[in-house]
Write a protein that holds these residues in place. Structure first.
Motif, PDB file in Angstrom:
ATOM      1  N   LEU A  48       0.813  -1.212   0.000  1.00  0.00           N
ATOM      2  CA  LEU A  48       0.000   0.000   0.000  1.00  0.00           C
ATOM      3  C   LEU A  48       0.847   1.263   0.000  1.00  0.00           C
ATOM      4  O   LEU A  48       0.560   2.221  -0.732  1.00  0.00           O
ATOM      5  N   VAL A  49       1.895   1.280   0.808  1.00  0.00           N
ATOM      6  CA  VAL A  49       2.729   2.484   0.846  1.00  0.00           C
ATOM      7  C   VAL A  49       3.470   2.655  -0.472  1.00  0.00           C
ATOM      8  O   VAL A  49       3.733   3.780  -0.919  1.00  0.00           O
ATOM      9  N   SER A  50       3.787   1.550  -1.147  1.00  0.00           N
ATOM     10  CA  SER A  50       4.491   1.632  -2.431  1.00  0.00           C
ATOM     11  C   SER A  50       3.576   2.076  -3.563  1.00  0.00           C
ATOM     12  O   SER A  50       4.055   2.468  -4.631  1.00  0.00           O
ATOM     13  N   THR A  51       2.256   2.013  -3.346  1.00  0.00           N
ATOM     14  CA  THR A  51       1.296   2.494  -4.354  1.00  0.00           C
ATOM     15  C   THR A  51       0.661   3.807  -3.924  1.00  0.00           C
ATOM     16  O   THR A  51      -0.363   4.211  -4.485  1.00  0.00           O
ATOM     17  N   GLY A  52       1.257   4.455  -2.924  1.00  0.00           N
ATOM     18  CA  GLY A  52       0.795   5.777  -2.509  1.00  0.00           C
ATOM     19  C   GLY A  52      -0.447   5.793  -1.653  1.00  0.00           C
ATOM     20  O   GLY A  52      -1.042   6.858  -1.437  1.00  0.00           O
ATOM     21  N   GLN A  53      -0.860   4.640  -1.123  1.00  0.00           N
ATOM     22  CA  GLN A  53      -2.071   4.568  -0.301  1.00  0.00           C
ATOM     23  C   GLN A  53      -1.675   4.609   1.178  1.00  0.00           C
ATOM     24  O   GLN A  53      -1.756   3.626   1.901  1.00  0.00           O
ATOM     25  N   HIS A  54      -1.232   5.766   1.604  1.00  0.00           N
ATOM     26  CA  HIS A  54      -0.570   5.898   2.906  1.00  0.00           C
ATOM     27  C   HIS A  54      -1.529   5.697   4.072  1.00  0.00           C
ATOM     28  O   HIS A  54      -1.145   5.090   5.085  1.00  0.00           O
ATOM     29  N   ASP A  55      -2.744   6.213   3.974  1.00  0.00           N
ATOM     30  CA  ASP A  55      -3.687   6.042   5.088  1.00  0.00           C
ATOM     31  C   ASP A  55      -4.024   4.566   5.296  1.00  0.00           C
ATOM     32  O   ASP A  55      -4.091   4.080   6.434  1.00  0.00           O
ATOM     33  N   ARG A  56      -4.243   3.857   4.196  1.00  0.00           N
ATOM     34  CA  ARG A  56      -4.535   2.427   4.303  1.00  0.00           C
ATOM     35  C   ARG A  56      -3.304   1.673   4.825  1.00  0.00           C
ATOM     36  O   ARG A  56      -3.429   0.733   5.617  1.00  0.00           O
ATOM     37  N   ALA A  57      -2.118   2.067   4.372  1.00  0.00           N
ATOM     38  CA  ALA A  57      -0.893   1.418   4.843  1.00  0.00           C
ATOM     39  C   ALA A  57      -0.732   1.606   6.347  1.00  0.00           C
ATOM     40  O   ALA A  57      -0.336   0.677   7.064  1.00  0.00           O
ATOM     41  N   GLY A  97       9.003   4.239   8.618  1.00  0.00           N
ATOM     42  CA  GLY A  97       9.865   5.350   8.244  1.00  0.00           C
ATOM     43  C   GLY A  97       9.354   6.093   7.009  1.00  0.00           C
ATOM     44  O   GLY A  97       9.395   7.329   6.946  1.00  0.00           O
ATOM     45  N   ARG A  98       8.861   5.345   6.037  1.00  0.00           N
ATOM     46  CA  ARG A  98       8.319   5.979   4.828  1.00  0.00           C
ATOM     47  C   ARG A  98       7.028   6.729   5.129  1.00  0.00           C
ATOM     48  O   ARG A  98       6.779   7.792   4.556  1.00  0.00           O
ATOM     49  N   LEU A  99       6.216   6.200   6.025  1.00  0.00           N
ATOM     50  CA  LEU A  99       4.998   6.909   6.419  1.00  0.00           C
ATOM     51  C   LEU A  99       5.331   8.202   7.160  1.00  0.00           C
ATOM     52  O   LEU A  99       4.694   9.243   6.941  1.00  0.00           O
ATOM     53  N   VAL A 100       6.332   8.145   8.025  1.00  0.00           N
ATOM     54  CA  VAL A 100       6.767   9.348   8.748  1.00  0.00           C
ATOM     55  C   VAL A 100       7.231  10.413   7.766  1.00  0.00           C
ATOM     56  O   VAL A 100       6.932  11.607   7.914  1.00  0.00           O
ATOM     57  N   ASP A 101       7.956  10.003   6.739  1.00  0.00           N
ATOM     58  CA  ASP A 101       8.430  10.955   5.736  1.00  0.00           C
ATOM     59  C   ASP A 101       7.278  11.557   4.928  1.00  0.00           C
ATOM     60  O   ASP A 101       7.382  12.683   4.427  1.00  0.00           O
TER      61      ASP A 101
END
Length: 400
Positions: free
Chosen positions: A342-351, A377-381
């Motif tokens: 999910l984070v790799s497809t830009g779906q940060h809230d779901r991730a 770490g990627r979500l924090v960024d």
């Protein structure tokens, strides 16, 4: 080898570690890319945090830099306080317990009866499935010592089988916490106890552990060769043996996927799926390999993630309905895999919701899992103002 005399900075992500280690070796990004057989743009994007550091990339870069992958992951993750660092407390005692090979340790009191120790082994396996690292570590050293005494004094196959299970538990815990050398030692002890257990399937299960260590360092071909050899030596004459056969193919599917061999990966996954269907849902999981339809489906998501086919991983996850009986460690690992997709497809809230679910399901596993920490770490960024749930996970991981 890892840099044993350095303490990793928990605030430093994998990309920054790669950049620092590359510079220390006097390499440009192009120079590292050439040695790791990847593109310079990939190295640049990972170092700057614009792309995730996948396990396959970490293995390739570690090989190119002649270091242990755990160095790039920053493992072992040490806490700043005694409470946060207690997960590592048992490691010296586990290391000591595994030093005994040709003779047994001298105990202050006689070992408990084998029947009582068998119950304790069952409890320890349950702690492993719940990913309760602290509690498992606290039990393992004495359990290994007592069973080592029984095995050497009686040469009983049952004692060797139980000892093999504790060796396997020590291997798993050490690997999860980033102690590669100790995991290797535990695996060697497991191979020895398996050979003396009179159980033809236990040596094949040691291959599962060996392949996992080879997977970590990017030795795809040896890992796949070992798994293929082991699967060929499983006598599928009873359902419990078929579970071992299927588990070997599930591991091969992940190895092939991480190597980027899509057809081979899905081929192994299909063989494991067929094995799970053959035995059905009511076979006793004698070896703890969890060859069930649900676990095969979870591995399907993992295969897609390792192939970086994140859309396929998300599609497969959307069709899943995990049973309540699914062990916590498997459920949490799945949540971490999906959060990566999910984070790799830009779906940060779901991730974020999926990594929250992983932490709720198996907190200790999530806090000490390299890909969970990389995802956090990627979500924090990504977030300018950190959501409170993300801030809490970051604090629990000591990443703040």
């Amino acid at each position: 080898m890892s840099d044993a005399n350095t303490t990793p900075d928990p605030d430093e992500g994998i990309g920054r570690r790669i950049a620092r280690k590359r510079s220390a070796r006097g390499l440009t990004q192009q120079g590292l890319a050439d040695r790791a057989y990847v593109s310079r743009s990939l190295i640049q994007q990972v170092e700057t945090g614009r792309k995730p550091a996948t396990p396959s990339l970490v293995a390739a870069v570690a090989s190119a830099l002649h270091i242990d992958p755990v160095t790039l992951y920053g493992q072992p993750y040490r806490g700043a306080t005694m409470r946060k660092d207690r997960v590592h407390a048992a490691i010296p005692d586990i290391r000591k317990a595994l030093t005994y090979v040709d003779l047994a340790p001298t105990l202050d009191t006689p070992p408990r009866p084998l029947a009582e120790l068998a119950k304790t082994v069952t409890e320890a396996k349950r702690l492993q499935q719940q990913a309760r690292h602290v509690q498992l570590g606290a039990r393992l050293p004495a359990l290994i010592d007592e069973l080592t005494v029984h095995a050497h004094d009686t040469d009983s196959p049952r004692a060797w089988r139980l000892l093999n299970q504790t060796h396997s538990l020590a291997n798993s815990l050490s690997r999860r916490l980033g102690y590669t050398d100790l995991a290797q030692l535990a695996m060697e002890r497991a191979a020895r106890s398996a050979d003396r257990s009179d159980d033809p399937n236990l040596p094949q299960l040691v291959t599962l552990s060996r392949a996992l260590l080879l997977l970590t360092i990017g030795a795809w071909d040896p890992a796949l060769a070992l798994l293929d050899h082991a699967a060929g030596h499983v006598e599928q004459d009873r359902p419990e043996s078929v579970t071992v056969f299927g588990a070997l193919h599930l591991r091969a599917a992940i190895v092939a996927a991480r190597a980027g061999r899509e057809t081979e990966a899905w081929g192994h996954h299909g063989i494991a799926d067929d094995a799970a269907r053959r035995i059905g849902p009511r076979v006793r999981d004698e070896y703890g390999v969890q060859l069930t339809a649900a676990n095969v489906d979870i591995h399907g998501v993992a295969v897609a993630v390792e192939l970086t086919d994140f859309d396929e991983a998300i599609r497969r996850d959307s069709r899943l309905s995990l049973p309540s009986s699914m062990p916590a460690d498997r459920r949490a690992h799945h949540e971490i895999d999906v959060s990566r997709a999910l984070v790799s497809t830009g779906q940060h809230d779901r991730a974020l919701r999926r990594i929250q679910s992983a932490e709720k399901t198996a907190p200790q596993m999530t806090w000490y899992h390299p890909m969970a920490r990389e995802t956090v770490g990627r979500l924090v960024d990504h977030y300018r103002a950190l959501p409170e749930p993300l801030r809490a996970i970051q604090e629990h991981m000591s990443l703040s």
